[in-house]
Every structure is written in structure tokens, then in C-alpha cells.
Design a protein around this motif. Sequence first.
Motif, PDB file in Angstrom:
ATOM      1  N   SER A 160       0.822  -1.208   0.000  1.00  0.00           N
ATOM      2  CA  SER A 160       0.000   0.000   0.000  1.00  0.00           C
ATOM      3  C   SER A 160       0.858   1.260   0.000  1.00  0.00           C
ATOM      4  O   SER A 160       1.925   1.309   0.591  1.00  0.00           O
ATOM      5  N   ASN A 161       0.352   2.243  -0.689  1.00  0.00           N
ATOM      6  CA  ASN A 161       1.033   3.520  -0.840  1.00  0.00           C
ATOM      7  C   ASN A 161       0.384   4.551   0.080  1.00  0.00           C
ATOM      8  O   ASN A 161      -0.813   4.764  -0.029  1.00  0.00           O
ATOM      9  N   PRO A 162       1.091   5.214   0.965  1.00  0.00           N
ATOM     10  CA  PRO A 162       2.536   5.112   1.214  1.00  0.00           C
ATOM     11  C   PRO A 162       2.867   4.361   2.506  1.00  0.00           C
ATOM     12  O   PRO A 162       4.008   4.380   2.931  1.00  0.00           O
ATOM     13  N   THR A 163       1.873   3.674   3.109  1.00  0.00           N
ATOM     14  CA  THR A 163       2.134   3.076   4.428  1.00  0.00           C
ATOM     15  C   THR A 163       2.825   1.712   4.343  1.00  0.00           C
ATOM     16  O   THR A 163       3.187   1.142   5.365  1.00  0.00           O
ATOM     17  N   LEU A 164       3.000   1.206   3.109  1.00  0.00           N
ATOM     18  CA  LEU A 164       3.731  -0.044   2.871  1.00  0.00           C
ATOM     19  C   LEU A 164       3.190  -1.226   3.680  1.00  0.00           C
ATOM     20  O   LEU A 164       3.943  -1.992   4.282  1.00  0.00           O
ATOM     21  N   GLN A 165       1.863  -1.355   3.684  1.00  0.00           N
ATOM     22  CA  GLN A 165       1.226  -2.519   4.306  1.00  0.00           C
ATOM     23  C   GLN A 165       0.948  -3.559   3.220  1.00  0.00           C
ATOM     24  O   GLN A 165       0.728  -3.208   2.061  1.00  0.00           O
ATOM     25  N   VAL A 166       0.930  -4.824   3.616  1.00  0.00           N
ATOM     26  CA  VAL A 166       0.653  -5.904   2.671  1.00  0.00           C
ATOM     27  C   VAL A 166      -0.690  -6.547   3.019  1.00  0.00           C
ATOM     28  O   VAL A 166      -0.841  -7.072   4.118  1.00  0.00           O
ATOM     29  N   PRO A 167      -1.665  -6.481   2.126  1.00  0.00           N
ATOM     30  CA  PRO A 167      -2.939  -7.149   2.409  1.00  0.00           C
ATOM     31  C   PRO A 167      -2.799  -8.662   2.232  1.00  0.00           C
ATOM     32  O   PRO A 167      -1.916  -9.122   1.504  1.00  0.00           O
ATOM     33  N   ASP A 168      -3.673  -9.411   2.892  1.00  0.00           N
ATOM     34  CA  ASP A 168      -3.643 -10.872   2.759  1.00  0.00           C
ATOM     35  C   ASP A 168      -4.437 -11.264   1.509  1.00  0.00           C
ATOM     36  O   ASP A 168      -5.618 -11.604   1.576  1.00  0.00           O
ATOM     37  N   ILE A 169      -3.764 -11.195   0.363  1.00  0.00           N
ATOM     38  CA  ILE A 169      -4.434 -11.365  -0.934  1.00  0.00           C
ATOM     39  C   ILE A 169      -5.115 -12.734  -1.042  1.00  0.00           C
ATOM     40  O   ILE A 169      -6.232 -12.847  -1.544  1.00  0.00           O
ATOM     41  N   LYS A 170      -4.442 -13.777  -0.550  1.00  0.00           N
ATOM     42  CA  LYS A 170      -5.015 -15.130  -0.655  1.00  0.00           C
ATOM     43  C   LYS A 170      -6.358 -15.221   0.058  1.00  0.00           C
ATOM     44  O   LYS A 170      -7.318 -15.759  -0.481  1.00  0.00           O
ATOM     45  N   ARG A 171      -6.405 -14.718   1.287  1.00  0.00           N
ATOM     46  CA  ARG A 171      -7.653 -14.785   2.050  1.00  0.00           C
ATOM     47  C   ARG A 171      -8.713 -13.868   1.444  1.00  0.00           C
ATOM     48  O   ARG A 171      -9.896 -14.220   1.392  1.00  0.00           O
ATOM     49  N   LEU A 172      -8.288 -12.703   0.984  1.00  0.00           N
ATOM     50  CA  LEU A 172      -9.250 -11.783   0.365  1.00  0.00           C
ATOM     51  C   LEU A 172      -9.837 -12.396  -0.907  1.00  0.00           C
ATOM     52  O   LEU A 172     -11.006 -12.195  -1.228  1.00  0.00           O
ATOM     53  N   ALA A 173      -9.017 -13.180  -1.620  1.00  0.00           N
ATOM     54  CA  ALA A 173      -9.495 -13.827  -2.853  1.00  0.00           C
ATOM     55  C   ALA A 173     -10.584 -14.848  -2.537  1.00  0.00           C
ATOM     56  O   ALA A 173     -11.595 -14.944  -3.247  1.00  0.00           O
ATOM     57  N   VAL A 174     -10.373 -15.603  -1.451  1.00  0.00           N
ATOM     58  CA  VAL A 174     -11.381 -16.592  -1.042  1.00  0.00           C
ATOM     59  C   VAL A 174     -12.666 -15.875  -0.624  1.00  0.00           C
ATOM     60  O   VAL A 174     -13.772 -16.262  -1.018  1.00  0.00           O
ATOM     61  N   LEU A 175     -12.490 -14.803   0.136  1.00  0.00           N
ATOM     62  CA  LEU A 175     -13.648 -14.012   0.584  1.00  0.00           C
ATOM     63  C   LEU A 175     -14.422 -13.449  -0.613  1.00  0.00           C
ATOM     64  O   LEU A 175     -15.658 -13.497  -0.652  1.00  0.00           O
ATOM     65  N   ALA A 176     -13.676 -12.953  -1.580  1.00  0.00           N
ATOM     66  CA  ALA A 176     -14.311 -12.369  -2.770  1.00  0.00           C
ATOM     67  C   ALA A 176     -15.097 -13.433  -3.533  1.00  0.00           C
ATOM     68  O   ALA A 176     -16.258 -13.223  -3.901  1.00  0.00           O
ATOM     69  N   LYS A 177     -14.457 -14.568  -3.746  1.00  0.00           N
ATOM     70  CA  LYS A 177     -15.098 -15.648  -4.503  1.00  0.00           C
ATOM     71  C   LYS A 177     -16.403 -16.076  -3.834  1.00  0.00           C
ATOM     72  O   LYS A 177     -17.425 -16.250  -4.483  1.00  0.00           O
ATOM     73  N   LYS A 178     -16.324 -16.231  -2.516  1.00  0.00           N
ATOM     74  CA  LYS A 178     -17.481 -16.688  -1.748  1.00  0.00           C
ATOM     75  C   LYS A 178     -18.676 -15.744  -1.927  1.00  0.00           C
ATOM     76  O   LYS A 178     -19.833 -16.173  -1.904  1.00  0.00           O
ATOM     77  N   ASN A 179     -18.384 -14.456  -2.086  1.00  0.00           N
ATOM     78  CA  ASN A 179     -19.457 -13.456  -2.160  1.00  0.00           C
ATOM     79  C   ASN A 179     -19.716 -12.973  -3.583  1.00  0.00           C
ATOM     80  O   ASN A 179     -20.397 -11.966  -3.789  1.00  0.00           O
ATOM     81  N   ASP A 180     -19.115 -13.663  -4.565  1.00  0.00           N
ATOM     82  CA  ASP A 180     -19.287 -13.278  -5.960  1.00  0.00           C
ATOM     83  C   ASP A 180     -18.839 -11.831  -6.222  1.00  0.00           C
ATOM     84  O   ASP A 180     -19.526 -11.050  -6.872  1.00  0.00           O
ATOM     85  N   ILE A 181     -17.679 -11.521  -5.647  1.00  0.00           N
ATOM     86  CA  ILE A 181     -17.100 -10.180  -5.768  1.00  0.00           C
ATOM     87  C   ILE A 181     -15.776 -10.321  -6.518  1.00  0.00           C
ATOM     88  O   ILE A 181     -15.119 -11.347  -6.431  1.00  0.00           O
ATOM     89  N   LYS A 182     -15.387  -9.278  -7.259  1.00  0.00           N
ATOM     90  CA  LYS A 182     -14.082  -9.328  -7.938  1.00  0.00           C
ATOM     91  C   LYS A 182     -13.003  -8.696  -7.059  1.00  0.00           C
ATOM     92  O   LYS A 182     -13.186  -7.606  -6.522  1.00  0.00           O
TER      93      LYS A 182
END
Length: 405
Positions: A160-182
Motif C-alpha cells: 500500500s502507498n505510502p504506508t507499505l502494508q501488505v494485504p492478505d491477498i489469498k484470504r481476500l481472494a477466497v472471501l471475494a469468490k465466496k461473495n461473488d465479488i471481484k
Amino acid sequence: MEKFNPEEAILNTKREFGEHGGVSPSLSRSSTFTVKEPGIMPEIFEGIKGPDRGGCYLYSRHFNPTVSLLARYLAAMEDTESAKCTASGMSAIACTVLQICKSGDHIVSGNSIYGGTYALFKDLLPDYNIETTFVDTSDYNAFEKAIKPETKIIYVESLSNPTLQVPDIKRLAVLAKKNDIKLVVDNTFLPVVLSPARLGADVVVYSMTKFINGASDLIAGAICASKEFINELVDVHTGRVMLYGPTLDPRVAFDIIQRVPHLPLRMKEHGSRTLELTEMLNDMGVKVKFPGLKSHPDNKLLSSILNEGYGYGGVFTIDCETEEKANDLLSTLQNEEDFGYIAVSLGYFDTLISCSGSSTSSEMTPEEQKEIGLSPGLVRISTGLTGSIEMRKEQLKRAVTKVLL
Ligand SMILES: *Cc1c(COP(=O)(O)O)cnc(C)c1O
């Protein structure tokens, strides 16, 4: 998960030689192309017969041979089925979001994102009746909680810009899929280092203006996704890239094509130099942030998902606490030490230094900046590739010692 080598993927992209056997491809600048058989014109126009499907090129807002070659490099690098190049990073983001969201829809976004994207979500999209809820990039539960029936997109930056945080992309992907979100991920800070689509992201967007081009001499963007989504973007009736029209100029695409093959090499060097500089600052007791440092809260997470051997990117921050101190450090680094240039942007072969709060994040109010933990004295540094690392360490050490210690 199976290891991925983006360097090999780029190398394996079908090579195109120039018209006369040139080692670089030819530049196709034509806006329009001769159609040999008039009978196939309607099918070409509807995208049924593209240049790869027994048809031919038609008009460069649809497809252009040079721009498509760059798109193939990017799709290979991201391990996505397809890619589309755009005139800027912002147009890649805006077209992606507007292709997915219609009036009444909702976005859940990380709260620490590029200033232009923040303004698009917060100030512009409400005019189209698209609302955004901003949540802490590192807080998975906050994303989950913010989802509504109208939510169509989860949006994050991989670093993330500029705080340099890393989101948990793998878990967010599962969450998105489950809810039919991109799940849409801006990977501008970590090309080659991270492959968000392989972690489950539906769409990966880029500002190619930064590391991918690496020379700070042009503006460009890219969208990497499934064939289906890229075809939607160029649909002649509703395609956002096709109809808003921010296609990439072939001349610009050609320049970037020449630089993609050495992107992995550059990322390795940006990464190892940044690690050396930040380890030195860390040892000096400076408030330094870089995901490659063991002290970074997301170091473990990023280490577990990145493509090994390319480092952790080339951007780090120093918290000087006040804007005055930050400006003092900026001017010492540029005007006394020749360490780099005071300029926004990143991914250049020379070092670029800026104070985020008063520049690239100035779309946020001071209160909003405080909320995401953006200190007014935050200095963002994009490590260049020039000069010996020993010289750069000495310059940085002297400047930091003078201003901060
Ligand atoms: C620069 C940047 C953008 C915008 O890209 P442009 O090419 O300037 O339109 C978007 N996202 C991030 C993370 C950026 O750094």
C-alpha cells in the motif's frame, strides 16, 4: 503452491523480430489497417474475427500489433490469460472499476492507496452512485465486515502507498469468490516480485509509468485478467477501454517493450539495494519501514507469497515526524549529498524522494492521513540503481545523522 518464475515467463513470450530481421520488433504505428476481404469486415468489427482468430487488424483503438505484443508480455509475467494496455495507470484503474460496477454498486477498498485512486473512489464515483467503504489494508476482518449485498469489488494495493502494508491477498481472494465479488489488486509497487493473479486476484492493474518502464519518460497502464474480462473491456457496445478510449499509443508501447526483458534484473537490484540501505537505517535506530526488514509487521506474510529471488521491491519510508524535518531531509539528500531527486513517482533508475503527505497523498485531508497512520513527516524513497551502494550508504547516513539524530 507451485513456484512461479516471471523471468522465464517473460522469456518464453513468443519473440517478434523486426521486419528486416531486426532483433527488436517493428513498430506498427498505423491507426488503421487494410482489410483484404470486404466480406469479413462486420465480423472483425464485432470482435468475432480478431487478428488471432483468422481475421486481421482493423483500427488501433481495438487492437494494434505493437500494443498487443506488450500486452502478451504482461499477461505472461502475471500468468493471466490476457492483458490490455492503457494510456495511464489511472485509466487502467478507472476502466476496470467502471466495467465491474454500475450505479448502486459498492466497493470495499484498502484505506491506504494511491492518492488518485482514493480521489476516484471517494470524490468522483459517488457522482455515478458508486460508494466506497475504506478499511485498514491489514485488517482482513474489516474487509469481511464491510461487504454488503451491493459490493462488487474488493480493491487493494499489493504494497500500500505510502504506508507499505501488505494485504492478505489469498484470504481476500477466497472471501471475494465466496461473495461473488471481484478482487482487484494494484501491483504497481511489486511487479515480478509478486503475482497477485496466482494468489487468486481476478484483475491485476498497473501503472507502467513506474518500475515496469523504469525510465520516468512516459505514462502508461495495464489491466491483466481473464480473456473474458479483457474482451468485455474492448467490447464495441459497452467496453470501457474501447468507448472511453484510453488505449495506449504504439510508440509508447514500443518503448516499454524494450524495457520489460530487463525488469526482473532491475527489480532484483532495486530490492537488494533497498534492503542494504534500510538495514543500515534500522541499525542506526531510524524509524524506517520496508517490507524486506524482519521488523516489518508484514515481512512474514509477504515472504510467504512472493516469487523468490526478486527482493521486496524498491520503496521504503523514513518517518521524520514533522513536515519541517522531512523537508530538511529532502533538501539535504538532494542538494548536499546528491543522493537522489526530490520528485514524486517511483521506479526510476535514479533515486526519487518525496514527502507523501504534502504530495502524492494530498488528496487526503490531514485527518484522513492521520487515520491511516500517515505521518506528516513521512519521507518516501524509491531506491535507484545508479552509483555504488557504498557511496549511497555514506550519503544517506550523513544526511540522516545530520537531520534526525
Ligand atoms: C502512479 C500510480 C498510479 C497512477 O498511475 P499513472 O500512470 O500515473 O496514471 C496508480 N497506482 C499506484 C500505486 C501508483 O503508484
